[in-house]
Design a protein around this motif. Structure first.
Motif, PDB file in Angstrom:
ATOM      1  N   LEU A  40       0.838  -1.200   0.000  1.00 25.43           N
ATOM      2  CA  LEU A  40       0.000   0.000   0.000  1.00 25.43           C
ATOM      3  C   LEU A  40       0.872   1.248   0.000  1.00 25.43           C
ATOM      4  O   LEU A  40       1.900   1.309   0.683  1.00 25.43           O
ATOM      5  CB  LEU A  40      -0.917   0.017   1.220  1.00 25.43           C
ATOM      6  N   THR A  82      -4.741   6.002   1.063  1.00 24.06           N
ATOM      7  CA  THR A  82      -3.681   5.468   0.210  1.00 24.06           C
ATOM      8  C   THR A  82      -3.667   6.199  -1.120  1.00 24.06           C
ATOM      9  O   THR A  82      -4.637   6.869  -1.484  1.00 24.06           O
ATOM     10  CB  THR A  82      -3.893   3.964  -0.094  1.00 24.06           C
ATOM     11  N   TYR A  84      -3.635   5.461  -5.133  1.00 24.97           N
ATOM     12  CA  TYR A  84      -4.161   4.372  -5.958  1.00 24.97           C
ATOM     13  C   TYR A  84      -3.031   3.629  -6.656  1.00 24.97           C
ATOM     14  O   TYR A  84      -2.301   4.197  -7.482  1.00 24.97           O
ATOM     15  CB  TYR A  84      -5.132   4.946  -6.983  1.00 24.97           C
ATOM     16  N   SER A  88      -4.195  -1.132  -3.655  1.00 22.69           N
ATOM     17  CA  SER A  88      -5.427  -0.440  -3.262  1.00 22.69           C
ATOM     18  C   SER A  88      -6.546  -0.698  -4.264  1.00 22.69           C
ATOM     19  O   SER A  88      -7.728  -0.797  -3.890  1.00 22.69           O
ATOM     20  CB  SER A  88      -5.176   1.063  -3.106  1.00 22.69           C
ATOM     21  N   LEU A 107     -10.722  -0.566   5.762  1.00 27.04           N
ATOM     22  CA  LEU A 107     -10.477   0.582   4.892  1.00 27.04           C
ATOM     23  C   LEU A 107     -10.776   1.881   5.629  1.00 27.04           C
ATOM     24  O   LEU A 107     -10.043   2.865   5.510  1.00 27.04           O
ATOM     25  CB  LEU A 107     -11.332   0.470   3.627  1.00 27.04           C
ATOM     26  N   PHE A 236     -10.548   6.387   0.327  1.00 26.69           N
ATOM     27  CA  PHE A 236      -9.589   5.320   0.601  1.00 26.69           C
ATOM     28  C   PHE A 236      -8.397   5.418  -0.345  1.00 26.69           C
ATOM     29  O   PHE A 236      -7.252   5.284   0.076  1.00 26.69           O
ATOM     30  CB  PHE A 236     -10.245   3.944   0.478  1.00 26.69           C
ATOM     31  N   ALA A 237      -8.650   5.640  -1.636  1.00 28.13           N
ATOM     32  CA  ALA A 237      -7.564   5.682  -2.613  1.00 28.13           C
ATOM     33  C   ALA A 237      -7.689   6.930  -3.482  1.00 28.13           C
ATOM     34  O   ALA A 237      -8.778   7.226  -3.984  1.00 28.13           O
ATOM     35  CB  ALA A 237      -7.570   4.429  -3.487  1.00 28.13           C
TER      36      ALA A 237
END
Length: 247
Positions: A40, A82, A84, A88, A107, A236-237
């Motif tokens: 990650l 994170t 991408y 991820s 997540l 999240f990404a």
């Protein structure tokens, strides 16, 4: 969904813990194996004070990135768990299209770790909505799952339907900036009964993946018209290929 500690041993016996990325055995059903954790890309410092885009290590703290200098954002920053990349992407696809909703707590914990301390009970977590046809087809809104988990972690109120998606939009990949804006024009609106609550609110706008920012920008327009005081985006990404070398 969290497993109660009293039944966790039984669950682990019936369903031995496995890393959701590589399938290796784990000690508990709570995360990734050490090798996959290392895959990650976690954004760090230095970062742009305006949008939190990772910057080159040679740049000083308090710098503003070139995109923000050219087009100052209307939000108070982007807190991405994170960047991408392949790892991820697999987690997002497993949650969204693989229906592995048990990944949402993990997540969300990663997202919560990137949020500033100011995010708390006086904030409202609002997920980027899905159109009702897509929601019925998928069965859930992954951004809403993440928003609920974040609410439990940071003590914020959740506005699951504070924003609604009034029309279906095409896939935005490959479209230019003006084409994306046109496709999203009029796509979002405030949910029924939320006008008073949104006025003067501090909003945490929740999404799973932030790509071009066109979708969140369309949501921002609706939120500002509703009279919100401040908006921070969390995901999240975040797709920033050029920043992967800086983490």
């Amino acid at each position: 969904m969290q497993v109660h500690p009293l039944i966790a041993p039984v669950v682990d016996l019936v369903f031995p813990p496995r890393c959701p990325l590589c399938g290796d055995g784990l000690a508990a059903q709570t995360g990734l194996c050490s090798a996959c954790w290392s895959e990650l890309a976690i954004p760090g410092e230095p970062s742009c004070v305006s949008c939190r885009r990772p910057l080159d290590a040679a740049q000083s703290a308090g710098s503003i990135c070139a995109p923000c200098m050219a087009n100052p954002p209307r939000h108070a920053g982007i807190a991405a768990a994170t960047l991408y990349n392949d790892a991820s992407r697999k987690l997002v696809l497993a949650l969204k299209h693989g229906h592995r909703i048990a990944l949402a707590p993990m997540l969300a914990r990663l997202m919560a770790a990137q949020l500033p301390e100011e995010i708390g009970p006086d904030w409202l977590a609002v997920p980027v909505p899905l159109h009702r046809w897509r929601l019925w087809g998928r069965g859930f809104n992954q951004s809403a799952l993440l928003a609920r988990e974040l609410a439990g972690l940071r003590g914020v109120e959740v506005g699951i339907d504070a924003l609604v998606r009034r029309k279906r939009t095409p896939m935005l990949g490959g479209l230019g900036r003006s084409a994306r804006a046109k496709a999203l024009s009029g796509a979002f609106a405030t949910g029924k009964g939320w006008e008073a609550r949104l006025k003067g609110a501090q909003v945490l706008l929740v999404d799973d993946v932030l790509t071009s920012g066109a979708t969140t920008d369309a949501c921002l327009s609706v939120l500002w018209r509703a009279g919100v005081r401040k908006v921070m985006i969390t995901c999240f990404a975040r797709v920033l290929d050029e920043a992967l070398d800086h983490v």
